[in-house]
Design a protein around this motif. Structure first.
Motif, PDB file in Angstrom:
ATOM      1  N   ASP A  11       1.324  -1.181  -0.245  1.00 12.22           N
ATOM      2  CA  ASP A  11      -0.221   0.215   0.059  1.00 12.22           C
ATOM      3  C   ASP A  11       0.399   1.729  -0.266  1.00 12.22           C
ATOM      4  O   ASP A  11       1.861   1.398   0.732  1.00 12.22           O
ATOM      5  CB  ASP A  11      -0.267   0.228   1.780  1.00 12.22           C
ATOM      6  CG  ASP A  11      -1.835   1.082   1.333  1.00 12.22           C
ATOM      7  OD1 ASP A  11      -2.445   2.053   0.508  1.00 12.22           O
ATOM      8  OD2 ASP A  11      -2.196   1.464   2.556  1.00 12.22           O
ATOM      9  N   GLY A  12       0.729   1.897  -0.649  1.00 15.46           N
ATOM     10  CA  GLY A  12       1.291   3.416  -1.115  1.00 15.46           C
ATOM     11  C   GLY A  12       2.783   3.315  -1.880  1.00 15.46           C
ATOM     12  O   GLY A  12       3.144   4.035  -1.712  1.00 15.46           O
ATOM     13  N   LYS A  13       3.327   2.405  -2.236  1.00 17.13           N
ATOM     14  CA  LYS A  13       4.636   1.684  -2.976  1.00 17.13           C
ATOM     15  C   LYS A  13       4.145   1.779  -4.599  1.00 17.13           C
ATOM     16  O   LYS A  13       2.970   1.314  -5.019  1.00 17.13           O
ATOM     17  CB  LYS A  13       5.009   0.908  -2.333  1.00 17.13           C
ATOM     18  CG  LYS A  13       4.989   0.834  -0.707  1.00 17.13           C
ATOM     19  CD  LYS A  13       5.732   2.168  -0.661  1.00 17.13           C
ATOM     20  CE  LYS A  13       6.222   1.609   1.208  1.00 17.13           C
ATOM     21  NZ  LYS A  13       8.175   2.836   1.186  1.00 17.13           N
ATOM     22  N   THR A  14       4.752   2.401  -5.180  1.00 19.41           N
ATOM     23  CA  THR A  14       5.074   2.488  -6.633  1.00 19.41           C
ATOM     24  C   THR A  14       6.494   1.580  -7.188  1.00 19.41           C
ATOM     25  O   THR A  14       7.400   1.823  -7.022  1.00 19.41           O
ATOM     26  CB  THR A  14       5.059   3.821  -7.143  1.00 19.41           C
ATOM     27  OG1 THR A  14       3.747   4.476  -6.961  1.00 19.41           O
ATOM     28  CG2 THR A  14       5.121   3.777  -9.165  1.00 19.41           C
ATOM     29  N   MET A  15       5.954   0.491  -8.036  1.00 17.82           N
ATOM     30  CA  MET A  15       7.319  -0.189  -8.761  1.00 17.82           C
ATOM     31  C   MET A  15       7.363   0.475  -9.927  1.00 17.82           C
ATOM     32  O   MET A  15       6.587   0.394 -10.688  1.00 17.82           O
ATOM     33  CB  MET A  15       6.219  -1.838  -8.982  1.00 17.82           C
ATOM     34  CG  MET A  15       7.211  -2.392 -10.061  1.00 17.82           C
ATOM     35  SD  MET A  15       7.292  -3.470 -11.141  1.00 17.82           S
ATOM     36  CE  MET A  15       7.777  -4.853  -9.045  1.00 17.82           C
ATOM     37  N   ILE A  16       7.876   1.233  -9.866  1.00 15.81           N
ATOM     38  CA  ILE A  16       8.654   1.663 -11.953  1.00 15.81           C
ATOM     39  C   ILE A  16       9.765   0.833 -11.898  1.00 15.81           C
ATOM     40  O   ILE A  16      10.380   0.318 -11.641  1.00 15.81           O
ATOM     41  CB  ILE A  16       9.996   2.779 -10.779  1.00 15.81           C
ATOM     42  CG1 ILE A  16       8.888   3.340  -9.841  1.00 15.81           C
ATOM     43  CG2 ILE A  16      10.077   3.660 -12.183  1.00 15.81           C
ATOM     44  CD1 ILE A  16       7.620   4.793 -10.627  1.00 15.81           C
ATOM     45  N   ILE A  17       9.071   0.778 -13.619  1.00 13.31           N
ATOM     46  CA  ILE A  17       9.945  -0.396 -14.416  1.00 13.31           C
ATOM     47  C   ILE A  17      10.799   0.969 -15.742  1.00 13.31           C
ATOM     48  O   ILE A  17       9.565   1.673 -16.853  1.00 13.31           O
ATOM     49  CB  ILE A  17       9.030  -1.120 -15.245  1.00 13.31           C
ATOM     50  CG1 ILE A  17       8.292  -2.351 -13.926  1.00 13.31           C
ATOM     51  CG2 ILE A  17       9.930  -2.677 -15.939  1.00 13.31           C
ATOM     52  CD1 ILE A  17       7.618  -3.231 -14.499  1.00 13.31           C
ATOM     53  N   GLU A  18      11.436   0.234 -16.301  1.00 11.45           N
ATOM     54  CA  GLU A  18      11.742   1.948 -16.686  1.00 11.45           C
ATOM     55  C   GLU A  18      12.685   0.906 -17.852  1.00 11.45           C
ATOM     56  O   GLU A  18      12.315   0.031 -18.209  1.00 11.45           O
ATOM     57  CB  GLU A  18      13.250   2.215 -16.157  1.00 11.45           C
ATOM     58  CG  GLU A  18      13.145   2.718 -15.025  1.00 11.45           C
ATOM     59  CD  GLU A  18      15.439   3.506 -14.842  1.00 11.45           C
ATOM     60  OE1 GLU A  18      16.268   3.390 -15.519  1.00 11.45           O
ATOM     61  OE2 GLU A  18      15.015   4.334 -13.881  1.00 11.45           O
ATOM     62  N   ALA A  19      12.576   1.691 -19.099  1.00 12.62           N
ATOM     63  CA  ALA A  19      11.955   1.810 -20.552  1.00 12.62           C
ATOM     64  C   ALA A  19      13.441   0.833 -20.556  1.00 12.62           C
ATOM     65  O   ALA A  19      14.529   0.540 -20.791  1.00 12.62           O
ATOM     66  CB  ALA A  19      12.544   2.915 -21.188  1.00 12.62           C
ATOM     67  N   GLY A  20      13.119  -0.728 -21.093  1.00 12.04           N
ATOM     68  CA  GLY A  20      14.075  -1.371 -21.434  1.00 12.04           C
ATOM     69  C   GLY A  20      14.548  -3.072 -20.393  1.00 12.04           C
ATOM     70  O   GLY A  20      15.531  -3.442 -20.592  1.00 12.04           O
ATOM     71  N   ALA A  21      13.710  -2.345 -19.550  1.00 13.74           N
ATOM     72  CA  ALA A  21      13.555  -3.260 -18.488  1.00 13.74           C
ATOM     73  C   ALA A  21      13.245  -5.090 -18.737  1.00 13.74           C
ATOM     74  O   ALA A  21      12.429  -5.215 -19.332  1.00 13.74           O
ATOM     75  CB  ALA A  21      13.712  -3.466 -17.251  1.00 13.74           C
ATOM     76  N   ARG A  22      13.973  -6.655 -18.384  1.00 17.76           N
ATOM     77  CA  ARG A  22      13.902  -7.633 -18.850  1.00 17.76           C
ATOM     78  C   ARG A  22      13.716  -7.734 -17.363  1.00 17.76           C
ATOM     79  O   ARG A  22      14.161  -8.699 -16.950  1.00 17.76           O
ATOM     80  CB  ARG A  22      14.913  -8.601 -19.486  1.00 17.76           C
ATOM     81  CG  ARG A  22      15.819  -7.605 -20.616  1.00 17.76           C
ATOM     82  CD  ARG A  22      14.670  -7.794 -21.422  1.00 17.76           C
ATOM     83  NE  ARG A  22      14.218  -7.180 -22.886  1.00 17.76           N
ATOM     84  CZ  ARG A  22      14.877  -6.033 -23.069  1.00 17.76           C
ATOM     85  NH1 ARG A  22      13.761  -4.975 -22.976  1.00 17.76           N
ATOM     86  NH2 ARG A  22      14.069  -5.830 -24.531  1.00 17.76           N
ATOM     87  N   LEU A  23      12.115  -8.601 -16.656  1.00 16.87           N
ATOM     88  CA  LEU A  23      12.116  -9.286 -15.627  1.00 16.87           C
ATOM     89  C   LEU A  23      11.871 -10.613 -16.395  1.00 16.87           C
ATOM     90  O   LEU A  23      10.392 -11.112 -17.421  1.00 16.87           O
ATOM     91  CB  LEU A  23      10.454  -8.854 -15.166  1.00 16.87           C
ATOM     92  CG  LEU A  23      11.257  -7.485 -14.408  1.00 16.87           C
ATOM     93  CD1 LEU A  23      11.359  -6.196 -15.169  1.00 16.87           C
ATOM     94  CD2 LEU A  23       9.471  -7.199 -13.539  1.00 16.87           C
ATOM     95  N   HIS A  24      12.373 -11.735 -15.639  1.00 15.70           N
ATOM     96  CA  HIS A  24      12.307 -12.959 -15.968  1.00 15.70           C
ATOM     97  C   HIS A  24      11.379 -13.417 -14.619  1.00 15.70           C
ATOM     98  O   HIS A  24      11.563 -13.975 -13.408  1.00 15.70           O
ATOM     99  CB  HIS A  24      13.827 -13.320 -16.160  1.00 15.70           C
ATOM    100  CG  HIS A  24      13.882 -13.655 -17.777  1.00 15.70           C
ATOM    101  ND1 HIS A  24      13.818 -13.638 -18.752  1.00 15.70           N
ATOM    102  CD2 HIS A  24      15.183 -12.300 -17.671  1.00 15.70           C
ATOM    103  CE1 HIS A  24      14.557 -12.693 -19.291  1.00 15.70           C
ATOM    104  NE2 HIS A  24      14.577 -11.825 -19.051  1.00 15.70           N
ATOM    105  N   PHE A  25      10.339 -14.627 -14.697  1.00 11.83           N
ATOM    106  CA  PHE A  25       9.845 -15.307 -13.587  1.00 11.83           C
ATOM    107  C   PHE A  25       9.746 -16.615 -13.623  1.00 11.83           C
ATOM    108  O   PHE A  25       9.901 -17.278 -14.704  1.00 11.83           O
ATOM    109  CB  PHE A  25       7.969 -14.474 -13.501  1.00 11.83           C
ATOM    110  CG  PHE A  25       7.981 -13.207 -13.359  1.00 11.83           C
ATOM    111  CD1 PHE A  25       7.922 -12.438 -12.332  1.00 11.83           C
ATOM    112  CD2 PHE A  25       7.453 -12.625 -14.182  1.00 11.83           C
ATOM    113  CE1 PHE A  25       7.845 -11.704 -12.288  1.00 11.83           C
ATOM    114  CE2 PHE A  25       7.845 -10.973 -15.131  1.00 11.83           C
ATOM    115  CZ  PHE A  25       7.410 -10.546 -13.421  1.00 11.83           C
ATOM    116  N   HIS A  26      10.218 -17.246 -12.524  1.00 11.41           N
ATOM    117  CA  HIS A  26      10.126 -18.950 -12.354  1.00 11.41           C
ATOM    118  C   HIS A  26       8.808 -19.025 -12.489  1.00 11.41           C
ATOM    119  O   HIS A  26       7.756 -18.212 -12.494  1.00 11.41           O
ATOM    120  CB  HIS A  26      10.518 -19.313 -11.319  1.00 11.41           C
ATOM    121  CG  HIS A  26      11.304 -20.636 -11.345  1.00 11.41           C
ATOM    122  ND1 HIS A  26      12.078 -20.797 -11.845  1.00 11.41           N
ATOM    123  CD2 HIS A  26      10.610 -21.954  -9.686  1.00 11.41           C
ATOM    124  CE1 HIS A  26      12.426 -22.419 -11.375  1.00 11.41           C
ATOM    125  NE2 HIS A  26      11.710 -22.795 -10.687  1.00 11.41           N
TER     126      HIS A  26
END
Length: 515
Positions: free
Chosen positions: A207-222
């Motif tokens: 609550d009250g927090k923001t995830m910032i994902i910048e251009a070109g980022a790569r997120l890999h999920f198991h």
């Protein structure tokens, strides 16, 4: 003296006999392991490995909790002698070991190292397994190493070794429903393009927090991993148009952690991005692929502005649903949702939605699909109840709804519950070959309050539906179908091409596909 020596002689004979007897007892011979070993961890995450520099030494403890002296016929790496990992078991170095013994109520240590050449390795993540025994007693411990500089995010463990969890609800008995996950700390909320991120479990935004994902980022999920945006939390994933269509250097990409070519288009490799009630988000130039649910939008904050904004976003190869919305509030433009096991878009229990210049194309061929590309309901039926909520609006302007089924639009409503939808200047596949929908008012395509300037079941001329290529050719029925209002709102297509006053429907302007 004679009697004393006689006593000693008899005692010696007794001891010799006792030792001889003991050496013949079966319980001093190790028993075969029956697959009940315990381990200090089920997955071993090794630090990032730089080119040609060995890793630190990591330790795995193997426990024999039984009262028996056991032997394990074989312990070794699944890749065998070809593995980049090295093991040391009780002072013996190698990759495969025979007849490993563990005393009762005791343990052994396995030490693990690796050296990898990042420049000559085309995998982001290098994995193997330590395999204990053969079937039916096989047990495995996963080994995971990043070949290049990257960041692991995963649940912690408490003093008892139990992984961290997130509560996602309460069951009928009043007990908490938990999933493996963790809350992102303040210093974990910004994702840059400097290095890839690998996430195990669900990363929670508080609550009250923001995830910032910048251009070109790569997120890999198991497997069974993803993102949960909590009540009052927010995602801002702001990518930008790329110049290289191969690398998509400025786009944000969310996908699984198996990057071998054979996994490039395999659905169901990870969980979802879940917007819980009260959360918000902006996704711009983002691609989500190979998940179970691409985006799960659950609930409405009641804000005048849409809670979730999707711009230039692509969702591909969802095992279940690409965009699953329950009483949500979504505004989307240049959205593409392709190839889902159930539906590309499923709206349930109403909500408020606007889709402009969007493409929903479902050519799923990995199993039988009897559901339309776009399904809209103002109810949700559970085992115990029929839940309803009004559909304030679901407006589709300059869109394409198409696929490999005869009817790719589904509309189901409960009477007396608001069900407001409209399609304008859009191409829809809807054949109604047997006339079963003709008497249903939701499918009255002559009703101008619901349908304006609609083309039905004419060829969209997609580039390559098998590979999620949804550019349209010059012979597309969607060409010049759009209206100027939609083009004014979204003046460029998802590839950056400028739209004119007679725009094409869908996320792309038509192009010569032979080039």
């Amino acid at each position: 003296m004679k009697s004393q020596f006689a006593f000693l002689y008899k005692t010696s004979l007794f001891l010799v006999a006792l030792v001889s007897l003991a050496s013949c007892r079966d319980d001093f011979e190790p028993e075969r392991s029956t697959g009940k070993l315990e381990f200090s961890r089920d997955t071993l995450y090794l630090d990032t490995v730089f080119s040609n520099i060995g890793s630190s030494t990591y330790t795995l403890k193997v426990f024999n909790r039984s009262d028996a002296f056991i032997r394990i016929p074989q312990v070794g790496l699944a890749r065998g002698e070809n593995s980049a990992y090295r093991l040391n078991i009780d002072g013996r170095a190698g990759k495969v070991f025979n007849e490993v013994e563990i005393l009762p109520r005791d343990s052994i240590f396995i030490f693990i190292e690796t050296t990898l050449d990042a420049q000559n390795n085309d995998q982001l993540i290098y994995t193997d397994q330590i395999v204990f025994d053969a079937e039916p007693y096989t047990q495995k411990v996963e080994l995971v190493t990043l070949v290049q500089d990257a960041e692991f995010l995963f649940p912690g463990r408490n003093a008892q070794g139990i992984k961290e969890t997130l509560q996602i609800g309460i069951d009928e008995a009043g007990e908490p429903i938990l999933i493996e996950g963790f809350v992102l700390a303040d210093d974990q909320l910004r994702f840059t393009n400097e290095k890839p991120y690998v996430i195990y479990g669900y990363a929670g935004i508080a609550d009250g927090k923001t995830m910032i994902i910048e251009a070109g980022a790569r997120l890999h999920f198991h497997d069974n991993s993803g993102i949960i945006v909590g009540n009052g939390g927010r995602i801002e994933a702001n990518g930008s148009l790329s110049t290289d269509p191969e690398t998509l250097e400025n786009e944000i990409i969310l996908e699984g952690d198996r990057l071998e070519p054979e996994y490039a288009a395999v659905p169901g490799q990870w969980g979802t991005v879940w917007f819980t009630p009260g959360s918000t988000g902006l996704l711009n130039y983002v691609t989500l692929k190979n998940s179970n649910l691409g985006i799960l939008a659950d609930g409405n904050t009641g804000n005048a502005e849409a809670d979730i904004q999707l711009k230039n976003t692509q969702i591909y190869n969802s095992a279940l649903v690409g965009l699953y919305a329950v009483t949500a509030s979504i505004d989307a433009e240049n959205l593409i949702v392709g190839n889902s096991g159930i539906s590309n878009l499923w709206i349930r229990m109403g909500g408020s939605y606007s889709f402009t210049h969007s493409t929903f194309a479902n050519y799923w061929n990995q199993s039988f699909r009897n559901t339309p590309a776009v399904q809209i309901d103002n109810f949700l039926e559970t085992e115990d109840a029929l839940l309803t909520s009004g559909l304030t609006k679901a407006d589709f302007v300059n869109c394409i709804v198409y696929g490999n089924r005869s009817e790719e639009l589904g509309l189901r409503s409960i009477e007396a519950i608001p069900f407001n939808f409209s399609f304008s200047n859009s191409l829809i596949r809807f054949d109604d070959r047997f006339g079963e929908f003709s008497a249903l008012p939701n499918y009255d395509f002559t009703d101008t309050a619901k349908y304006q300037m609609i083309k039905r079941s004419e060829d969209p001329d997609f580039e390559n539906t098998a590979t999620n290529g949804y550019r349209i050719g010059l012979n597309s029925a969607a060409r010049a179908l759009g209206n100027a209002t939609g083009a004014a709102r979204v003046p460029r297509d998802i590839s950056g091409t400028e739209r004119n006053n007679n725009p094409d429907a869908g996320a792309y302007q038509a192009t010569n596909l032979d080039n």
